[in-house]
Scaffold this active site. Sequence first.
Site, mmCIF file in Angstrom:
data_model
loop_
_atom_site.group_PDB
_atom_site.id
_atom_site.type_symbol
_atom_site.label_atom_id
_atom_site.label_comp_id
_atom_site.label_asym_id
_atom_site.label_seq_id
_atom_site.Cartn_x
_atom_site.Cartn_y
_atom_site.Cartn_z
ATOM 1 N N CYS A 121 -114.778 -11.803 -11.764
ATOM 2 C CA CYS A 121 -115.733 -11.279 -12.758
ATOM 3 C C CYS A 121 -115.054 -10.437 -13.842
ATOM 4 C CB CYS A 121 -116.815 -10.466 -12.055
ATOM 5 S SG CYS A 121 -116.184 -9.291 -10.861
ATOM 6 N N HIS A 245 -118.772 -5.118 -16.566
ATOM 7 C CA HIS A 245 -117.345 -4.767 -16.590
ATOM 8 C C HIS A 245 -116.892 -4.687 -18.047
ATOM 9 C CE1 HIS A 245 -117.239 -5.135 -12.392
ATOM 10 N NE2 HIS A 245 -116.526 -6.227 -12.230
HETATM 11 N N1 LIG Z 1 -120.413 -8.475 -7.208
HETATM 12 C C1 LIG Z 1 -119.796 -9.108 -8.210
HETATM 13 O O1 LIG Z 1 -119.815 -8.642 -9.377
HETATM 14 C C2 LIG Z 1 -119.086 -10.397 -7.975
HETATM 15 C C3 LIG Z 1 -118.537 -11.079 -9.066
HETATM 16 C C4 LIG Z 1 -117.839 -12.281 -8.870
HETATM 17 C C5 LIG Z 1 -117.729 -12.783 -7.584
HETATM 18 N N2 LIG Z 1 -118.262 -12.092 -6.540
HETATM 19 C C6 LIG Z 1 -118.133 -12.676 -5.201
HETATM 20 O O2 LIG Z 1 -119.431 -13.077 -4.775
HETATM 21 C C7 LIG Z 1 -119.543 -12.918 -3.363
HETATM 22 C C8 LIG Z 1 -120.761 -12.047 -3.050
HETATM 23 O O3 LIG Z 1 -120.567 -10.755 -3.617
HETATM 24 P P1 LIG Z 1 -121.723 -9.666 -3.623
HETATM 25 O O4 LIG Z 1 -121.270 -8.606 -4.560
HETATM 26 O O5 LIG Z 1 -123.048 -10.308 -3.832
HETATM 27 O O6 LIG Z 1 -121.631 -9.096 -2.126
HETATM 28 P P2 LIG Z 1 -122.750 -8.322 -1.284
HETATM 29 O O7 LIG Z 1 -123.750 -7.693 -2.185
HETATM 30 O O8 LIG Z 1 -122.014 -7.471 -0.337
HETATM 31 O O9 LIG Z 1 -123.496 -9.497 -0.482
HETATM 32 C C9 LIG Z 1 -122.837 -10.259 0.499
HETATM 33 C C10 LIG Z 1 -123.758 -11.357 1.002
HETATM 34 O O10 LIG Z 1 -123.074 -12.125 2.007
HETATM 35 C C11 LIG Z 1 -123.868 -12.137 3.201
HETATM 36 N N3 LIG Z 1 -123.013 -12.248 4.382
HETATM 37 C C12 LIG Z 1 -122.223 -11.302 4.932
HETATM 38 N N4 LIG Z 1 -121.606 -11.799 6.027
HETATM 39 C C13 LIG Z 1 -122.014 -13.084 6.159
HETATM 40 C C14 LIG Z 1 -121.742 -14.125 7.096
HETATM 41 N N5 LIG Z 1 -120.898 -13.944 8.111
HETATM 42 N N6 LIG Z 1 -122.349 -15.320 6.942
HETATM 43 C C15 LIG Z 1 -123.196 -15.527 5.886
HETATM 44 N N7 LIG Z 1 -123.509 -14.581 4.978
HETATM 45 C C16 LIG Z 1 -122.912 -13.375 5.106
HETATM 46 C C17 LIG Z 1 -124.648 -10.832 3.137
HETATM 47 O O11 LIG Z 1 -125.769 -10.903 4.019
HETATM 48 P P3 LIG Z 1 -126.494 -9.552 4.568
HETATM 49 O O12 LIG Z 1 -127.513 -9.191 3.516
HETATM 50 O O13 LIG Z 1 -127.111 -10.013 5.824
HETATM 51 O O14 LIG Z 1 -125.436 -8.517 4.751
HETATM 52 C C18 LIG Z 1 -125.035 -10.823 1.672
HETATM 53 O O15 LIG Z 1 -126.092 -11.730 1.428
HETATM 54 C C19 LIG Z 1 -118.192 -12.354 -2.896
HETATM 55 O O16 LIG Z 1 -117.371 -13.413 -2.494
HETATM 56 C C20 LIG Z 1 -117.632 -11.707 -4.151
HETATM 57 O O17 LIG Z 1 -116.224 -11.656 -4.131
HETATM 58 C C21 LIG Z 1 -118.946 -10.933 -6.701
#
Ligand SMILES: NC(=O)c1ccc[n+]([C@@H]2O[C@H](COP(=O)([O-])OP(=O)(O)OC[C@H]3O[C@@H](n4cnc5c(N)ncnc54)[C@H](OP(=O)(O)O)[C@@H]3O)[C@@H](O)[C@H]2O)c1
Length: 339
Positions: A121, A245
């Site tokens: 991102c 960002h």
């Molecule tokens: N945040 C950003 O700006 C951003 C930008 C680019 C890419 N990303 C990528 O996008 C992905 C998600 O990021 P996020 O910021 O949305 O993270 P997040 O808010 O921490 O959410 C993580 C998600 O994954 C689920 N999860 C956790 N363990 C799991 C498992 N074992 N099996 C299936 N689902 C599981 C969680 O479920 P629960 O609700 O049950 O915990 C939640 O729905 C990551 O790979 C991150 O690197 C994020």
Amino acid sequence: MVGATGMVGRELLRLLENRRFPVAQLLPFSSGRAGAAARFRGRSLPAPAVDFLALSSCDIAFLVSSDEVARTLAPRLAAAGVWTIDDSAAFRQDPRVPLVIPEVNAAALRRDARLIAGPNCTMTGLAVAAGRLHREFGVREARVASYQAVSGAGKAALGELFTQARALARTKLLSDGRAPSLGPGRASALPRAIAFNVVPQVGRLGADGYSGEENKVRDELRKIWSAPRLRASVTAVRVPTIRGHALAAWLTLARPVSVARARAILAKTPGLVLSEAGDYPTPRAAGGTDPVYAGRVRQGTGPREIALWIVSDNLLKGAALNSVQVAEELLRRRWLVPR
Ligand SMILES: NC(=O)c1ccc[n+]([C@@H]2O[C@H](COP(=O)([O-])OP(=O)(O)OC[C@H]3O[C@@H](n4cnc5c(N)ncnc54)[C@H](OP(=O)(O)O)[C@@H]3O)[C@@H](O)[C@H]2O)c1
């Protein structure tokens, strides 16, 4: 959708709904914690732990969970014929996996490459903003300082920012007007306390002193721009903003370019909104909106260097929106069809 209850997952659900993506049936998955649910088209759907069989019967899978979950699921899903768009970092550097920002390198999509990686991102803002400048003038070197929002580290980090900020909101100026010292504070989701602070570490620090995020920006820019020899030095910093960002970037080009010419190219760059000279975007203004924004375009240290300021929403263009745009491109090409 795996990770439908996370920060990116919730944005993705909203975008699929608002952009009328033709979803016949949606299967949301989470970590499997009790009561997990996702909202789609006005309904609350249970979001259980992943059921691979159910997932592999879908036409498209959005993985917005973690590197580990993506490593387990993505190759098997793609092998089962499911178009799989993964927002984690697990496959971005895999030469067999296209890393795609549609405005910049839609040509990297291949019909036989069913696993597609979404970009980091932080890098996305720069890749989009300077994509056309790179095509026309050849960016040879990028120096970047980032100012990254806390939502980029997921929902646990964002919760920590709000908890710390609430506690600090009661802090008063000392009675004689002196500024109080807050001390280092405590943190668990991020490497240091983030409220009223800036933290120059995003990801793990390597032996060479660079962080994981800093390496991702360099390596992913090289791949997205097809510029393997691009030199890049990045300082990635977490700041206590919520979403959006920001980047200060200094770009050295193969040939001299004036600010006026650079502005003319930026103004025509797909996906980019260029501020009027003297104006600039901020994370507060850009957060929650789709485009990448740029402003403060200046001549750098010489005629071949351009300096600029870039802001984009990490949860939207940096993740969820980009994934939906990739899926829309697959639809447009008629590669994504009901099986
Ligand atoms: N945040 C950003 O700006 C951003 C930008 C680019 C890419 N990303 C990528 O996008 C992905 C998600 O990021 P996020 O910021 O949305 O993270 P997040 O808010 O921490 O959410 C993580 C998600 O994954 C689920 N999860 C956790 N363990 C799991 C498992 N074992 N099996 C299936 N689902 C599981 C969680 O479920 P629960 O609700 O049950 O915990 C939640 O729905 C990551 O790979 C991150 O690197 C994020």
